[in-house]
Design a protein around this motif. Structure first.
Motif, PDB file in Angstrom:
ATOM      1  N   LYS A 157      27.741  25.867  15.485  1.00  0.00           N
ATOM      2  CA  LYS A 157      26.929  25.339  16.343  1.00  0.00           C
ATOM      3  C   LYS A 157      27.647  25.418  17.982  1.00  0.00           C
ATOM      4  O   LYS A 157      26.929  25.607  18.904  1.00  0.00           O
ATOM      5  N   ASN A 158      28.905  24.883  18.149  1.00  0.00           N
ATOM      6  CA  ASN A 158      29.324  25.074  19.381  1.00  0.00           C
ATOM      7  C   ASN A 158      29.612  26.205  19.999  1.00  0.00           C
ATOM      8  O   ASN A 158      29.556  26.553  21.108  1.00  0.00           O
ATOM      9  N   ALA A 159      29.940  27.214  19.312  1.00  0.00           N
ATOM     10  CA  ALA A 159      30.257  28.635  19.751  1.00  0.00           C
ATOM     11  C   ALA A 159      28.763  28.920  20.285  1.00  0.00           C
ATOM     12  O   ALA A 159      28.760  29.763  21.549  1.00  0.00           O
ATOM     13  N   VAL A 160      27.486  28.676  19.598  1.00  0.00           N
ATOM     14  CA  VAL A 160      26.290  29.390  20.177  1.00  0.00           C
ATOM     15  C   VAL A 160      26.006  28.409  21.454  1.00  0.00           C
ATOM     16  O   VAL A 160      25.602  28.880  22.536  1.00  0.00           O
ATOM     17  N   ASP A 161      26.248  27.111  21.350  1.00  0.00           N
ATOM     18  CA  ASP A 161      26.000  26.426  22.808  1.00  0.00           C
ATOM     19  C   ASP A 161      26.735  27.018  23.825  1.00  0.00           C
ATOM     20  O   ASP A 161      26.192  27.034  25.135  1.00  0.00           O
ATOM     21  N   GLU A 162      27.989  27.351  23.662  1.00  0.00           N
ATOM     22  CA  GLU A 162      28.728  27.719  24.712  1.00  0.00           C
ATOM     23  C   GLU A 162      28.367  29.217  25.120  1.00  0.00           C
ATOM     24  O   GLU A 162      28.325  29.468  26.330  1.00  0.00           O
ATOM     25  N   ALA A 163      28.127  30.194  24.085  1.00  0.00           N
ATOM     26  CA  ALA A 163      27.726  31.368  24.620  1.00  0.00           C
ATOM     27  C   ALA A 163      26.242  31.332  25.343  1.00  0.00           C
ATOM     28  O   ALA A 163      26.179  32.349  26.335  1.00  0.00           O
ATOM     29  N   LEU A 164      25.419  30.687  24.855  1.00  0.00           N
ATOM     30  CA  LEU A 164      23.928  30.254  25.568  1.00  0.00           C
ATOM     31  C   LEU A 164      24.207  30.160  26.988  1.00  0.00           C
ATOM     32  O   LEU A 164      23.407  30.309  27.819  1.00  0.00           O
ATOM     33  N   ASP A 165      25.078  29.199  27.543  1.00  0.00           N
ATOM     34  CA  ASP A 165      25.418  28.619  28.635  1.00  0.00           C
ATOM     35  C   ASP A 165      25.754  30.077  29.475  1.00  0.00           C
ATOM     36  O   ASP A 165      25.724  29.837  30.816  1.00  0.00           O
ATOM     37  N   ASN A 166      26.162  31.104  29.009  1.00  0.00           N
ATOM     38  CA  ASN A 166      26.508  32.399  29.603  1.00  0.00           C
ATOM     39  C   ASN A 166      25.517  33.569  29.667  1.00  0.00           C
ATOM     40  O   ASN A 166      25.744  34.649  30.015  1.00  0.00           O
ATOM     41  N   VAL A 167      24.373  33.198  29.072  1.00  0.00           N
ATOM     42  CA  VAL A 167      23.458  34.032  28.832  1.00  0.00           C
ATOM     43  C   VAL A 167      22.271  33.962  29.885  1.00  0.00           C
ATOM     44  O   VAL A 167      21.700  32.657  30.034  1.00  0.00           O
TER      45      VAL A 167
ATOM     46  N   GLN B 287      19.086  26.508  18.236  1.00  0.00           N
ATOM     47  CA  GLN B 287      19.376  26.296  19.628  1.00  0.00           C
ATOM     48  C   GLN B 287      19.038  27.652  20.242  1.00  0.00           C
ATOM     49  O   GLN B 287      18.547  27.496  21.486  1.00  0.00           O
ATOM     50  N   VAL B 288      18.964  28.928  19.606  1.00  0.00           N
ATOM     51  CA  VAL B 288      18.658  29.846  20.187  1.00  0.00           C
ATOM     52  C   VAL B 288      17.058  29.878  20.294  1.00  0.00           C
ATOM     53  O   VAL B 288      16.635  30.295  21.582  1.00  0.00           O
ATOM     54  N   ARG B 289      16.305  29.305  19.649  1.00  0.00           N
ATOM     55  CA  ARG B 289      14.842  29.357  19.764  1.00  0.00           C
ATOM     56  C   ARG B 289      14.472  28.292  20.759  1.00  0.00           C
ATOM     57  O   ARG B 289      13.576  28.538  21.650  1.00  0.00           O
ATOM     58  N   THR B 290      15.324  27.126  20.912  1.00  0.00           N
ATOM     59  CA  THR B 290      14.879  26.060  22.005  1.00  0.00           C
ATOM     60  C   THR B 290      14.854  27.030  23.382  1.00  0.00           C
ATOM     61  O   THR B 290      14.362  26.846  24.212  1.00  0.00           O
ATOM     62  N   PHE B 291      16.168  27.494  23.515  1.00  0.00           N
ATOM     63  CA  PHE B 291      16.607  28.222  24.681  1.00  0.00           C
ATOM     64  C   PHE B 291      15.584  29.257  25.283  1.00  0.00           C
ATOM     65  O   PHE B 291      14.846  29.297  26.247  1.00  0.00           O
TER      66      PHE B 291
END
Ligand code: DC
Length: 224
Positions: free
Chosen positions: A55-65, A108-112
């Motif tokens: 989960k954390n890795a996804v959150d961090e990654a999405l911050d950079n997308v 998280q990907v869907r919410t984003f």
């Protein structure tokens, strides 16, 4: 003139984007390919070796997308840009297609993605295609179309498209990928592919592009 939101959902490779582009052009609306957003996120995860089960890795990654659609005067449609790079071509690769459905199951990907899609539709005058547009992104859209077509017809269409870019691709690979994506997309927990109750079914197995556009334009005319 009144502007509406048109949503086009349905199975993989049944011509959603073809119809959405035709419709947007005829109406002078913006066309948004929501699948391109999930594909661009998947490309980012693959390139950066993100462990998307964390989960954390996804959150961090999405911050950079950063995702943007930029209109291309040559191709005459909006193309997907990932962190200022045009990735419209790269995201169509089978390497991305093999992982995109899995990435698209992540909440998280869907919410984003959904938050950005809803913003794009705030002024209406938009045609958006995907899997959950009529059910989750724009549940109040004025016109919802749900597309389907015979699996063999879908495989053939997608194979032709992919073969032009990569003659090494096999028809079995394409068929397996479509079946796998349809299964994951319709069985995931968050926003699975479903036909909205108020959507209109369009089976285009036997239709030409002109016939399907005509069908959709008549539906739009009734709503306007
Ligand atoms: O429309 P497409 O084939 O480019 O979409 C790629 C994948 O993205 C699809 O297999 C599922 C996912 N997707 C989604 O989950 N929700 C959307 N609104 C659009 C696409």
């Amino acid at each position: 003139m009144k502007k509406i939101i048109v949503t086009i959902d349905g199975w993989s490779s049944c011509g959603k984007s073809t119809l959405a582009k035709q419709l947007a052009k005829s109406l002078g609306y913006v066309y948004i390919d929501s699948g391109a957003m999930y594909r661009a996120i998947t490309l980012y995860f693959l390139r950066n070796h993100i462990d998307w089960t964390e989960k954390n890795a996804v959150d961090e990654a999405l911050d950079n997308v950063n995702l943007h659609f930029i209109y291309n005067n040559k191709s005459l449609h909006s193309e997907m840009h990932l962190n200022e790079e045009n990735v419209e071509y790269l995201i169509r690769d089978l390497v991305v297609a093999e992982k995109v459905s899995e990435v698209a199951t992540i909440a998280q990907v869907r919410t984003f993605a959904v938050a950005q899609q809803q913003k794009m539709g705030s002024e209406k005058g938009i045609v958006m295609d995907g899997r959950d547009i009529g059910t989750t992104v724009f549940p109040d859209a004025e016109l919802k179309i749900f597309m389907t077509a015979d699996i063999l017809v879908r495989v053939e269409r997608r194979f032709k498209e992919m073969y032009e870019k990569n003659p090494n691709v096999s028809i079995e690979e394409v068929k397996n990928n479509l079946e796998m994506r349809d299964y994951i997309d319709s069985n995931r927990e968050v926003s699975p592919l479903r036909m909205a109750e108020d959507a209109i079914l369009l089976n285009n197995t036997q239709l030409t592009m002109e016939e399907q556009l005509d069908f959709a334009l008549k539906l739009v005319a009734k709503k306007l």
